[in-house]
Design a protein around this motif. Sequence first.
Motif, PDB file in Angstrom:
ATOM      1  N   ALA A 159     -19.568  21.584 -45.835  1.00  0.00           N
ATOM      2  CA  ALA A 159     -19.210  22.808 -45.116  1.00  0.00           C
ATOM      3  C   ALA A 159     -18.568  22.479 -43.777  1.00  0.00           C
ATOM      4  CB  ALA A 159     -20.446  23.681 -44.922  1.00  0.00           C
ATOM      5  N   GLU A 160     -19.104  21.506 -43.083  1.00  0.00           N
ATOM      6  CA  GLU A 160     -18.547  21.094 -41.795  1.00  0.00           C
ATOM      7  C   GLU A 160     -17.148  20.505 -41.980  1.00  0.00           C
ATOM      8  OE1 GLU A 160     -19.454  17.858 -38.279  1.00  0.00           O
ATOM      9  OE2 GLU A 160     -21.173  18.744 -39.339  1.00  0.00           O
ATOM     10  N   ALA A 161     -16.974  19.678 -43.009  1.00  0.00           N
ATOM     11  CA  ALA A 161     -15.665  19.090 -43.269  1.00  0.00           C
ATOM     12  C   ALA A 161     -14.643  20.164 -43.636  1.00  0.00           C
ATOM     13  CB  ALA A 161     -15.765  18.045 -44.389  1.00  0.00           C
ATOM     14  N   LEU A 162     -15.045  21.160 -44.437  1.00  0.00           N
ATOM     15  CA  LEU A 162     -14.139  22.251 -44.792  1.00  0.00           C
ATOM     16  C   LEU A 162     -13.746  23.065 -43.567  1.00  0.00           C
ATOM     17  CD1 LEU A 162     -15.664  23.565 -48.126  1.00  0.00           C
ATOM     18  CD2 LEU A 162     -13.433  22.474 -47.819  1.00  0.00           C
ATOM     19  N   SER A 163     -14.687  23.271 -42.679  1.00  0.00           N
ATOM     20  CA  SER A 163     -14.397  24.005 -41.445  1.00  0.00           C
ATOM     21  C   SER A 163     -13.374  23.254 -40.604  1.00  0.00           C
ATOM     22  CB  SER A 163     -15.694  24.217 -40.658  1.00  0.00           C
ATOM     23  OG  SER A 163     -15.444  24.962 -39.498  1.00  0.00           O
ATOM     24  N   LYS A 164     -13.555  21.954 -40.494  1.00  0.00           N
ATOM     25  CA  LYS A 164     -12.600  21.131 -39.732  1.00  0.00           C
ATOM     26  C   LYS A 164     -11.233  21.118 -40.414  1.00  0.00           C
ATOM     27  CE  LYS A 164     -16.008  18.156 -37.534  1.00  0.00           C
ATOM     28  NZ  LYS A 164     -16.592  16.809 -37.442  1.00  0.00           N
ATOM     29  N   LEU A 165     -11.222  21.020 -41.742  1.00  0.00           N
ATOM     30  CA  LEU A 165      -9.961  21.006 -42.473  1.00  0.00           C
ATOM     31  C   LEU A 165      -9.230  22.342 -42.314  1.00  0.00           C
ATOM     32  CD1 LEU A 165      -7.927  19.646 -44.321  1.00  0.00           C
ATOM     33  CD2 LEU A 165      -9.342  20.373 -46.269  1.00  0.00           C
ATOM     34  N   ALA A 166      -9.957  23.447 -42.411  1.00  0.00           N
ATOM     35  CA  ALA A 166      -9.343  24.765 -42.226  1.00  0.00           C
ATOM     36  C   ALA A 166      -8.736  24.873 -40.832  1.00  0.00           C
ATOM     37  CB  ALA A 166     -10.371  25.864 -42.454  1.00  0.00           C
ATOM     38  N   LYS A 167      -9.415  24.332 -39.835  1.00  0.00           N
ATOM     39  CA  LYS A 167      -8.901  24.360 -38.462  1.00  0.00           C
ATOM     40  C   LYS A 167      -7.614  23.549 -38.355  1.00  0.00           C
ATOM     41  CE  LYS A 167     -10.056  23.381 -33.688  1.00  0.00           C
ATOM     42  NZ  LYS A 167     -10.994  22.770 -32.744  1.00  0.00           N
ATOM     43  N   VAL A 168      -7.600  22.353 -38.941  1.00  0.00           N
ATOM     44  CA  VAL A 168      -6.400  21.503 -38.923  1.00  0.00           C
ATOM     45  C   VAL A 168      -5.245  22.203 -39.636  1.00  0.00           C
ATOM     46  CG1 VAL A 168      -5.433  19.332 -39.796  1.00  0.00           C
ATOM     47  CG2 VAL A 168      -7.660  19.334 -38.681  1.00  0.00           C
ATOM     48  N   CYS A 169      -5.533  22.813 -40.780  1.00  0.00           N
ATOM     49  CA  CYS A 169      -4.486  23.529 -41.524  1.00  0.00           C
ATOM     50  C   CYS A 169      -3.970  24.719 -40.724  1.00  0.00           C
ATOM     51  CB  CYS A 169      -5.022  23.993 -42.874  1.00  0.00           C
ATOM     52  SG  CYS A 169      -5.306  22.643 -44.042  1.00  0.00           S
ATOM     53  N   SER A 170      -4.857  25.415 -40.041  1.00  0.00           N
ATOM     54  CA  SER A 170      -4.442  26.558 -39.230  1.00  0.00           C
ATOM     55  C   SER A 170      -3.586  26.119 -38.056  1.00  0.00           C
ATOM     56  CB  SER A 170      -5.668  27.331 -38.744  1.00  0.00           C
ATOM     57  OG  SER A 170      -6.313  27.927 -39.855  1.00  0.00           O
ATOM     58  N   GLU A 171      -3.890  24.950 -37.492  1.00  0.00           N
ATOM     59  CA  GLU A 171      -3.054  24.410 -36.424  1.00  0.00           C
ATOM     60  C   GLU A 171      -1.673  24.059 -36.954  1.00  0.00           C
ATOM     61  OE1 GLU A 171      -5.456  21.197 -34.915  1.00  0.00           O
ATOM     62  OE2 GLU A 171      -6.827  22.584 -33.891  1.00  0.00           O
ATOM     63  N   ALA A 172      -1.611  23.542 -38.179  1.00  0.00           N
ATOM     64  CA  ALA A 172      -0.320  23.239 -38.807  1.00  0.00           C
ATOM     65  C   ALA A 172       0.461  24.523 -39.051  1.00  0.00           C
ATOM     66  CB  ALA A 172      -0.531  22.489 -40.121  1.00  0.00           C
ATOM     67  N   ASP A 173      -0.235  25.581 -39.465  1.00  0.00           N
ATOM     68  CA  ASP A 173       0.422  26.875 -39.668  1.00  0.00           C
ATOM     69  C   ASP A 173       1.023  27.372 -38.354  1.00  0.00           C
ATOM     70  OD1 ASP A 173       0.931  29.455 -41.174  1.00  0.00           O
ATOM     71  OD2 ASP A 173      -0.393  30.180 -39.580  1.00  0.00           O
ATOM     72  N   LYS A 174       0.268  27.240 -37.289  1.00  0.00           N
ATOM     73  CA  LYS A 174       0.752  27.673 -35.969  1.00  0.00           C
ATOM     74  C   LYS A 174       1.959  26.844 -35.550  1.00  0.00           C
ATOM     75  CE  LYS A 174      -0.797  28.515 -31.252  1.00  0.00           C
ATOM     76  NZ  LYS A 174      -1.913  28.425 -30.302  1.00  0.00           N
ATOM     77  N   ALA A 175       1.907  25.542 -35.766  1.00  0.00           N
ATOM     78  CA  ALA A 175       3.018  24.650 -35.390  1.00  0.00           C
ATOM     79  C   ALA A 175       4.279  24.972 -36.191  1.00  0.00           C
ATOM     80  CB  ALA A 175       2.616  23.192 -35.600  1.00  0.00           C
ATOM     81  N   ARG A 176       4.098  25.504 -37.392  1.00  0.00           N
ATOM     82  CA  ARG A 176       5.238  25.857 -38.249  1.00  0.00           C
ATOM     83  C   ARG A 176       5.608  27.324 -38.115  1.00  0.00           C
ATOM     84  NH1 ARG A 176       5.578  22.726 -43.768  1.00  0.00           N
ATOM     85  NH2 ARG A 176       7.336  24.133 -43.728  1.00  0.00           N
ATOM     86  N   GLY A 214      -0.858  30.981 -44.617  1.00  0.00           N
ATOM     87  CA  GLY A 214      -1.146  31.327 -43.221  1.00  0.00           C
ATOM     88  C   GLY A 214      -2.372  30.629 -42.676  1.00  0.00           C
ATOM     89  N   THR A 215      -2.938  31.218 -41.649  1.00  0.00           N
ATOM     90  CA  THR A 215      -4.143  30.681 -41.028  1.00  0.00           C
ATOM     91  C   THR A 215      -5.266  30.656 -42.053  1.00  0.00           C
ATOM     92  OG1 THR A 215      -3.477  31.550 -38.878  1.00  0.00           O
ATOM     93  CG2 THR A 215      -5.798  31.042 -39.154  1.00  0.00           C
ATOM     94  N   LEU A 216      -6.003  29.553 -42.082  1.00  0.00           N
ATOM     95  CA  LEU A 216      -7.057  29.397 -43.088  1.00  0.00           C
ATOM     96  C   LEU A 216      -8.447  29.384 -42.464  1.00  0.00           C
ATOM     97  CD1 LEU A 216      -5.529  26.624 -45.375  1.00  0.00           C
ATOM     98  CD2 LEU A 216      -5.574  29.088 -45.786  1.00  0.00           C
ATOM     99  N   THR A 217      -9.384  29.935 -43.202  1.00  0.00           N
ATOM    100  CA  THR A 217     -10.816  29.790 -42.953  1.00  0.00           C
ATOM    101  C   THR A 217     -11.342  28.923 -44.090  1.00  0.00           C
ATOM    102  OG1 THR A 217     -11.381  31.693 -44.312  1.00  0.00           O
ATOM    103  CG2 THR A 217     -10.921  32.127 -41.962  1.00  0.00           C
ATOM    104  N   PRO A 218     -12.564  28.451 -44.004  1.00  0.00           N
ATOM    105  CA  PRO A 218     -13.095  27.715 -45.161  1.00  0.00           C
ATOM    106  C   PRO A 218     -13.031  28.540 -46.451  1.00  0.00           C
ATOM    107  CG  PRO A 218     -14.458  27.271 -43.262  1.00  0.00           C
ATOM    108  CD  PRO A 218     -13.479  28.355 -42.845  1.00  0.00           C
ATOM    109  N   ALA A 219     -13.322  29.820 -46.375  1.00  0.00           N
ATOM    110  CA  ALA A 219     -13.278  30.665 -47.580  1.00  0.00           C
ATOM    111  C   ALA A 219     -11.861  30.820 -48.116  1.00  0.00           C
ATOM    112  CB  ALA A 219     -13.886  32.041 -47.275  1.00  0.00           C
ATOM    113  N   SER A 220     -10.891  31.062 -47.232  1.00  0.00           N
ATOM    114  CA  SER A 220      -9.517  31.233 -47.724  1.00  0.00           C
ATOM    115  C   SER A 220      -8.931  29.905 -48.192  1.00  0.00           C
ATOM    116  CB  SER A 220      -8.628  31.886 -46.656  1.00  0.00           C
ATOM    117  OG  SER A 220      -8.510  31.091 -45.501  1.00  0.00           O
ATOM    118  N   LEU A 221      -9.368  28.793 -47.612  1.00  0.00           N
ATOM    119  CA  LEU A 221      -8.955  27.470 -48.084  1.00  0.00           C
ATOM    120  C   LEU A 221      -9.438  27.253 -49.517  1.00  0.00           C
ATOM    121  CD1 LEU A 221      -7.904  24.528 -47.748  1.00  0.00           C
ATOM    122  CD2 LEU A 221     -10.077  24.018 -46.626  1.00  0.00           C
TER     123      LEU A 221
END
Length: 79
Positions: A13-30, A37-44
């Motif tokens: 769960a912690e790793a998924l939360s971190k991954l969702a955050k990294v993916c959301s940062e990539a979405d923002k950068a793009r 779009g922006t991801l949460t662990p559930a939407s990931l």
Amino acid sequence: MKRITITISESTAEALSKLAKVCSEADKARNGFTSHGTLTPASLLAMLAEDAGMVITRPGCWEASNMHQVLVSHGYDTN
């Protein structure tokens, strides 16, 4: 819509939360030019479930091909 409940370890769960955050940062950068779009662990996990389902519904598309490779790597040949 279907609801599927899963149980995962705290560390997953912690790793998924971190991954969702990294993916959301990539979405923002793009500037939002990502597929989901922006991801949460559930939407990931929902996005990955969609891709897994495409192994059956859209075999050969890039999402299904990549997910198929993941499944094969885990020993599940779906052909």
